[in-house]
Write an enzyme that holds these catalytic residues in place. Structure first.
Site, short mmCIF file in Angstrom:
data_model
loop_
_atom_site.label_atom_id
_atom_site.label_comp_id
_atom_site.label_asym_id
_atom_site.label_seq_id
_atom_site.Cartn_x
_atom_site.Cartn_y
_atom_site.Cartn_z
N GLY A 1 -29.20 9.46 -93.19
CA GLY A 1 -28.16 10.03 -92.32
C GLY A 1 -27.70 9.01 -91.30
O GLY A 1 -27.97 7.82 -91.44
N ASN A 2 -26.99 9.48 -90.28
CA ASN A 2 -26.60 8.58 -89.19
C ASN A 2 -26.58 9.37 -87.88
O ASN A 2 -26.79 10.58 -87.87
CB ASN A 2 -25.25 7.91 -89.49
CG ASN A 2 -24.15 8.91 -89.64
OD1 ASN A 2 -23.80 9.63 -88.71
ND2 ASN A 2 -23.58 9.01 -90.85
N TYR A 3 -26.33 8.67 -86.77
CA TYR A 3 -26.48 9.27 -85.45
C TYR A 3 -25.26 10.06 -84.98
O TYR A 3 -25.21 10.47 -83.82
CB TYR A 3 -26.77 8.18 -84.42
CG TYR A 3 -28.15 7.59 -84.55
CD1 TYR A 3 -29.28 8.38 -84.43
CD2 TYR A 3 -28.31 6.22 -84.79
CE1 TYR A 3 -30.54 7.83 -84.55
CE2 TYR A 3 -29.57 5.67 -84.90
CZ TYR A 3 -30.69 6.48 -84.79
OH TYR A 3 -31.92 5.95 -84.90
#
Ligand code: CTP
Length: 396
Positions: free
Chosen positions: A206-208
């Site tokens: 995923g990412n932030y």
């Protein structure tokens, strides 16, 4: 806008204090009219302090005979909200009974009216109450449905007044219809948040991205009367505004599929999502064990904005975002052209307070006509306003 809040005698009247506080915080001018019974549940002093105006209960002041005109109150309001609305008040509204200032104001109001019913579950279920609600709905009153839950009587069921945020969102949606925005009545698709790419039954890449920027734009559009089709990756933010239709997705592939389905029926799209660029070539159906080094093969995902750029018709607007760390302007310019965007919103990770996880952002808008506009560091809510303002005037 001018909002007239009617308060009737129900235990949920304590929540009306929060409703008024939220409406005032949004910048509205709020006045309140209470039934005599409502004063038993919440004090006029509390409500008057929050409204910053004296509240109205009687037809005239007994001390000086000053007349409280229900007609001018009804004309002053852009929307009238009755919260809580008791079974008794709804019955009177449905039958045109006018034995207090709140009811005479309701009968003379020309603005849209919303009510938030609140009562015990059996009173709510009673055919008489249901018939009154239907009558009011048929006459164009917006019914903000009560929720299921524990009631003041200790019983559990439907009848608890909707939460203040939900009620304020319903009022905002009514006011949005009156918006003078050129976007009022349009349908815009918006992608937001991260995507999760599964690698096994318990893990993902995923990412932030927090989704805050995209959700702020969705709210801003909704408040200007736009029907927003929000395609959201996994984020915790709630959406309450009835003008926002939310479609939750998880992966880039799901987001791509949803966008292809929705985009052709819209007037345009804003692509704020931080879509994963790569996805595992396969997803194990069990938890992968930690046994020595591991190699993961990743395949590129679909470029969703690029695909929308290819599908775009001449009357549709397409807006992209670019989060860059170096060669910001030239990278953004390249994305603007390669994805066939009308304008791109550039934020640089080199700017303090911009980008992922922050409540603020600092952006530059570059459009396909060659114009570049830089903005100060602002809250994401304010940045959303700038972006929507740009949409309103773009190409004029
Ligand atoms: N975007 C998209 N689908 C993708 C990747 C990006 O729709 N698979 C959209 C983003 O929502 C954004 C714009 O394209 O509006 C630019 O995203 P960005 O990640 O900056 O660009 P990429 O095309 O992925 O290029 P790179 O990561 O190589 O900089």
């Amino acid at each position: 806008m001018n909002i007239l809040v009617g308060i009737t005698g129900g235990i949920a009247a304590y929540k009306t204090a929060s409703i008024i506080r939220l409406l005032v915080k949004e910048g509205h001018d709020v006045r309140a009219v209470m039934t005599p019974m409502a004063k038993q549940f919440i004090t006029p002093l509390t409500i008057a302090t929050l409204c910053k105006h004296p509240i109205l209960v009687d037809f005239f002041s007994p001390e000086n005979g000053e007349w409280n005109s229900h007609v001018s109150l009804g004309l002053w309001a852009d929307v009238m909200l009755i919260a809580p609305a008791t079974a008794n008040t709804m019955a009177k509204m449905a039958n045109g009974i006018a034995d207090n200032l709140l009811l005479t104001t309701y009968l003379s109001a020309r603005c849209p009216v919303a009510i938030a019913p609140s009562m015990d579950l059996d009173m709510y279920k009673h055919p008489a109450t249901q018939k009154n609600i239907e009558t009011l709905r048929e006459r164009g009153v917006t019914i903000i449905e009560p929720e299921d839950g524990e009631l003041a009587s200790g019983l559990v069921g439907k009848g608890r007044m909707a939460e203040p945020e939900q009620i304020v969102a319903a009022v905002d949606a009514i006011l949005a219809k009156k918006s003078s925005s050129t976007l009022n009545g349009k349908k815009i698709m918006l992608t937001a948040g991260p995507t999760y790419e599964k690698m096994d039954s318990v893990r993902f890449i995923g990412n932030y991205s927090s989704g805050k920027m995209g959700f702020a734009i969705a709210e801003e559009l909704a408040n200007r009367g736009v029907q927003v089709e929000l395609i959201a990756g996994p984020v915790q933010i709630k959406t309450l505004n009835p003008n926002i239709h939310r479609h939750n997705v998880e992966s880039a592939a799901q987001m791509y599929e949803k966008c292809c389905e929705i985009f052709p029926q819209t007037d345009g799209a804003i692509m704020t999502a931080a879509v994963a660029d790569f996805t595992p070539s396969e997803c194990a159906d069990h938890k992968i064990k930690r046994k020595g080094p591991m190699t993961l093969t990743l395949n590129p995902t679909q470029d969703i904005a690029g695909a929308m750029g290819k599908m775009k018709k001449s009357d549709q607007m397409l807006i992209g975002f670019a989060l860059e760390t170096n060669d910001e302007a030239s990278n953004a310019q390249h994305k603007l052209e390669s994805k066939n965007l009308d304008f791109i919103v550039l934020n640089s990770l080199n700017d303090k307070g911009a980008g992922f996880m922050h409540d603020t952002n600092k952006v530059t808008i570059i459009d396909r006509l060659g114009k570049s506009t830089s903005y100060e560091l602002k809250s994401k809510k304010e940045v959303a306003k700038d972006i929507v303002n740009y949409m309103e005037t773009f190409g004029e």
